[in-house]
Design an enzyme around this catalytic site. Structure first.
Site, PDB file in Angstrom:
ATOM      1  CG  HIS A  25      -0.233   0.398   2.491  1.00 35.21           C
ATOM      2  ND1 HIS A  25       0.482  -0.517   3.231  1.00 35.21           N
ATOM      3  CD2 HIS A  25      -0.106   1.580   3.145  1.00 35.21           C
ATOM      4  CE1 HIS A  25       1.000   0.089   4.292  1.00 35.21           C
ATOM      5  NE2 HIS A  25       0.669   1.359   4.263  1.00 35.21           N
TER       6      HIS A  25
HETATM    7  C1  UD1 Z   1      -2.043   6.077   5.217  1.00 34.18           C
HETATM    8  C2  UD1 Z   1      -0.766   6.636   5.819  1.00 34.18           C
HETATM    9  C3  UD1 Z   1       0.314   5.574   5.794  1.00 34.18           C
HETATM   10  C4  UD1 Z   1      -0.146   4.302   6.481  1.00 34.18           C
HETATM   11  C5  UD1 Z   1      -1.472   3.848   5.878  1.00 34.18           C
HETATM   12  C6  UD1 Z   1      -1.996   2.682   6.655  1.00 34.18           C
HETATM   13  C7  UD1 Z   1      -0.422   9.045   5.436  1.00 34.18           C
HETATM   14  C8  UD1 Z   1       0.393  10.035   4.709  1.00 34.18           C
HETATM   15  N1  UD1 Z   1      -0.272   7.777   5.037  1.00 34.18           N
HETATM   16  O1  UD1 Z   1      -1.794   5.780   3.860  1.00 34.18           O
HETATM   17  O2  UD1 Z   1       1.453   6.054   6.490  1.00 34.18           O
HETATM   18  O3  UD1 Z   1       0.817   3.314   6.274  1.00 34.18           O
HETATM   19  O4  UD1 Z   1      -2.425   4.919   5.942  1.00 34.18           O
HETATM   20  O5  UD1 Z   1      -2.886   1.918   5.926  1.00 34.18           O
HETATM   21  O6  UD1 Z   1      -1.134   9.397   6.326  1.00 34.18           O
HETATM   22  N2  UD1 Z   1      -9.012   4.783   0.869  1.00 34.18           N
HETATM   23  C9  UD1 Z   1     -10.237   4.174   0.692  1.00 34.18           C
HETATM   24  N3  UD1 Z   1     -10.856   3.655   1.799  1.00 34.18           N
HETATM   25  C10 UD1 Z   1     -10.321   3.742   3.047  1.00 34.18           C
HETATM   26  C11 UD1 Z   1      -9.067   4.358   3.202  1.00 34.18           C
HETATM   27  C12 UD1 Z   1      -8.429   4.889   2.100  1.00 34.18           C
HETATM   28  O7  UD1 Z   1     -10.769   4.087  -0.411  1.00 34.18           O
HETATM   29  O8  UD1 Z   1     -10.957   3.270   4.004  1.00 34.18           O
HETATM   30  C13 UD1 Z   1      -8.361   5.407  -0.302  1.00 34.18           C
HETATM   31  C14 UD1 Z   1      -8.439   6.938  -0.201  1.00 34.18           C
HETATM   32  O9  UD1 Z   1      -9.633   7.413  -0.759  1.00 34.18           O
HETATM   33  C15 UD1 Z   1      -7.226   7.372  -0.991  1.00 34.18           C
HETATM   34  C16 UD1 Z   1      -6.236   6.202  -0.787  1.00 34.18           C
HETATM   35  O10 UD1 Z   1      -6.973   5.098  -0.307  1.00 34.18           O
HETATM   36  O11 UD1 Z   1      -7.546   7.430  -2.353  1.00 34.18           O
HETATM   37  C17 UD1 Z   1      -5.119   6.554   0.162  1.00 34.18           C
HETATM   38  O12 UD1 Z   1      -5.634   6.859   1.466  1.00 34.18           O
HETATM   39  P1  UD1 Z   1      -4.802   7.798   2.477  1.00 34.18           P
HETATM   40  O13 UD1 Z   1      -5.475   7.803   3.782  1.00 34.18           O
HETATM   41  O14 UD1 Z   1      -4.511   9.113   1.831  1.00 34.18           O
HETATM   42  O15 UD1 Z   1      -3.386   7.102   2.584  1.00 34.18           O
HETATM   43  P2  UD1 Z   1      -2.967   5.576   2.826  1.00 34.18           P
HETATM   44  O16 UD1 Z   1      -2.321   5.055   1.606  1.00 34.18           O
HETATM   45  O17 UD1 Z   1      -4.100   4.817   3.387  1.00 34.18           O
HETATM   46  N1  UDP Z   2      -3.948  -5.242   8.803  1.00 34.57           N
HETATM   47  C1  UDP Z   2      -5.250  -5.725   9.003  1.00 34.57           C
HETATM   48  N2  UDP Z   2      -5.951  -6.137   7.907  1.00 34.57           N
HETATM   49  C2  UDP Z   2      -5.433  -6.110   6.644  1.00 34.57           C
HETATM   50  C3  UDP Z   2      -4.111  -5.623   6.468  1.00 34.57           C
HETATM   51  C4  UDP Z   2      -3.393  -5.181   7.572  1.00 34.57           C
HETATM   52  O1  UDP Z   2      -5.742  -5.774  10.121  1.00 34.57           O
HETATM   53  O2  UDP Z   2      -6.141  -6.491   5.708  1.00 34.57           O
HETATM   54  C5  UDP Z   2      -3.188  -4.766   9.982  1.00 34.57           C
HETATM   55  C6  UDP Z   2      -1.825  -5.366  10.149  1.00 34.57           C
HETATM   56  O3  UDP Z   2      -1.914  -6.613  10.783  1.00 34.57           O
HETATM   57  C7  UDP Z   2      -1.118  -4.309  10.974  1.00 34.57           C
HETATM   58  C8  UDP Z   2      -1.725  -3.026  10.473  1.00 34.57           C
HETATM   59  O4  UDP Z   2      -2.940  -3.391   9.821  1.00 34.57           O
HETATM   60  O5  UDP Z   2      -1.448  -4.446  12.347  1.00 34.57           O
HETATM   61  C9  UDP Z   2      -0.789  -2.379   9.526  1.00 34.57           C
HETATM   62  O6  UDP Z   2      -1.419  -1.379   8.847  1.00 34.57           O
HETATM   63  P1  UDP Z   2      -0.928  -0.882   7.429  1.00 34.57           P
HETATM   64  O7  UDP Z   2      -0.112  -1.909   6.756  1.00 34.57           O
HETATM   65  O8  UDP Z   2      -2.126  -0.381   6.747  1.00 34.57           O
HETATM   66  O9  UDP Z   2      -0.066   0.409   7.817  1.00 34.57           O
HETATM   67  P2  UDP Z   2       1.449   0.632   8.278  1.00 34.57           P
HETATM   68  O10 UDP Z   2       1.724  -0.215   9.454  1.00 34.57           O
HETATM   69  O11 UDP Z   2       2.327   0.345   7.108  1.00 34.57           O
HETATM   70  O12 UDP Z   2       1.479   2.095   8.586  1.00 34.57           O
END
Ligand code: UD1
Ligand code: UDP
Length: 358
Positions: free
Chosen positions: A208
């Site tokens: 991601h």
């Molecule tokens: C964010 C964090 C990242 C973390 C990740 C965990 C920042 C800069 N990044 O990244 O550090 O590792 O969360 O998962 O804060 N989206 C959906 N549904 C959701 C959530 C997101 O469709 O429930 C889509 C959003 O609309 C957007 C994209 O995913 O288009 C990215 O979402 P965003 O929250 O900006 O960043 P993440 O990649 O989730």
């Molecule tokens: N995780 C989860 N369901 C999923 C994928 C990840 O519960 O389908 C959990 C994972 O076990 C970990 C956390 O989400 O505890 C990590 O989140 P993510 O990878 O989104 O973010 P990061 O840690 O890289 O910021």
């Protein structure tokens, strides 16, 4: 003591599950949770509150799907309004997301003490939005709760001894959560049967990270490598919505098994029974270690450097040949996981105790 906690993204719900449970066991501590809304799909947000008994947020700001600047700016504005109403003693943030930085900035300008859980981590890659968020949050925090010795060392190297703040090594709240849910997962998760996978016969992967998803070349390399690996060992990916959207836009249909993101209990079950973990997630790299699994990290750097130094993890970047090489090296590598890297599973309580002594 009144703590106002900011959450917004999936890993923060998991950290909150451990911390908020610990808070409940202390008399005289009140916690108000604010959800920024950054993650909003049912299986990226509600599922964790339902499954993990995280207290319902008093506020949901519903701010999501915006550019970095717009998202962070709107969050600061709305969090400030909540702080005016709630007047907490401490604002607590987790990790390195836009929600983290927004919360810390809003509170600091109002002279409210800031506690940063997961302080001191560094990738030394300033192109990562998370690196910017965590450095700035650390610098304006009053209490920096570090999960590892490396994190403390990073802060020492940056001169934090000369900055008025508390740097405290507590261990990792994610370890608290993993220990708590491991037993529940074994009893209640049906995910392996649902997917038709046997224990130790699949690779669990996630992708991601912005540097991988938003770079077409990197994403193509990763998909191509995982397709090849899938021909040898089945690859299962609970796919983040960011990555799903981009693959759909590019018309890419991978050969490996894609499923919707799963709740934490299923995720623990998937991790604990995988043959190998391949990921660009921060949290999952550690969970692989907690469940004694080797990990291939499809990034150039990792903040969890102790995993690499001890041979549990290799970083490959998004280079196809390196990912395949990492897979080949780690698939059957025997490791002794008995080293203690992330504390004793009591980090959350240690954080509350420190805040009570403030
Ligand atoms: C964010 C964090 C990242 C973390 C990740 C965990 C920042 C800069 N990044 O990244 O550090 O590792 O969360 O998962 O804060 N989206 C959906 N549904 C959701 C959530 C997101 O469709 O429930 C889509 C959003 O609309 C957007 C994209 O995913 O288009 C990215 O979402 P965003 O929250 O900006 O960043 P993440 O990649 O989730
Ligand atoms: N995780 C989860 N369901 C999923 C994928 C990840 O519960 O389908 C959990 C994972 O076990 C970990 C956390 O989400 O505890 C990590 O989140 P993510 O990878 O989104 O973010 P990061 O840690 O890289 O910021």
């Amino acid at each position: 003591m009144k703590i106002l906690t900011i959450v917004g993204a999936r890993p923060q719900f998991i950290k909150a599950s451990a911390f908020s449970r610990a808070v409940k066991s202390f008399a005289g501590v009140e916690e108000v949770i604010v959800h920024t809304g950054q993650h909003f799909d049912k299986n990226m947000s509600d599922i964790f509150f339902d499954e993990m008994e995280i207290p319902t947020p008093k506020y949901n700001l519903e701010i999501h799907s915006l550019s970095h600047g717009a998202m962070t700016g709107r969050m600061i504005e709305e969090i400030e309004k909540v702080l005016v109403i709630e007047k907490p003693d401490v604002l607590l943030v987790y990790g390195d997301t836009n929600s983290t930085l927004a919360g810390a900035l809003a509170a600091k300008k109002m002279h409210i003490k800031v506690a940063h859980v997961e302080a001191g981590l560094r990738s030394f890659n300033m192109r990562m939005p998370e690196e910017v968020n965590r450095i700035l949050t650390d610098r304006i925090s009053d209490y920096l709760f570090c999960p590892t010795d490396t994190a403390v060392k990073n802060l020492t190297n940056e001169g934090y001894a000369n900055i008025p703040c508390d740097v405290v090594r507590t261990g990792d709240v994610m370890y608290d959560a993993a220990l708590f849910y491991a037993k529940k997962a074994e009893v209640s998760s049906t995910v392996l049967a649902d997917l038709g996978v046997a224990k130790n016969e699949y690779v669990l992967a996630t992708i991601h990270r912005q540097e991988n998803t938003d770079d077409e070349h990197n994403l193509k390399n990763i998909v191509s490598a995982l397709n090849e690996i899938n021909a040898r060992v089945r690859v299962v990916i609970p796919l983040h919505p960011r990555t799903r959207k981009i693959l759909e836009q590019q018309g890419v249909t991978p050969e490996f098994t894609i499923i919707d993101p799963v709740g934490y209990i299923d995720m623990v079950q998937l991790t604990a029974n995988a043959k190998l973990v391949m990921t660009d997630s921060g949290g999952l790299q550690k969970e692989a270690f907690f469940f004694q699994k080797n990990c291939v990290t499809m990034r150039e750097q990792t903040e969890w450097i102790e995993l690499v130094e001890n041979g549990f993890n290799v970083t490959t970047g998004a280079v196809k040949e390196k990912i395949l090489e990492g897979f080949n090296t780690m698939l059957n590598k025997q490791n002794d996981f008995s080293v203690n890297l992330y504390g004793t599973g009591n980090a959350s309580a240690e954080i509350v105790e420190h805040l009570l002594r403030r």
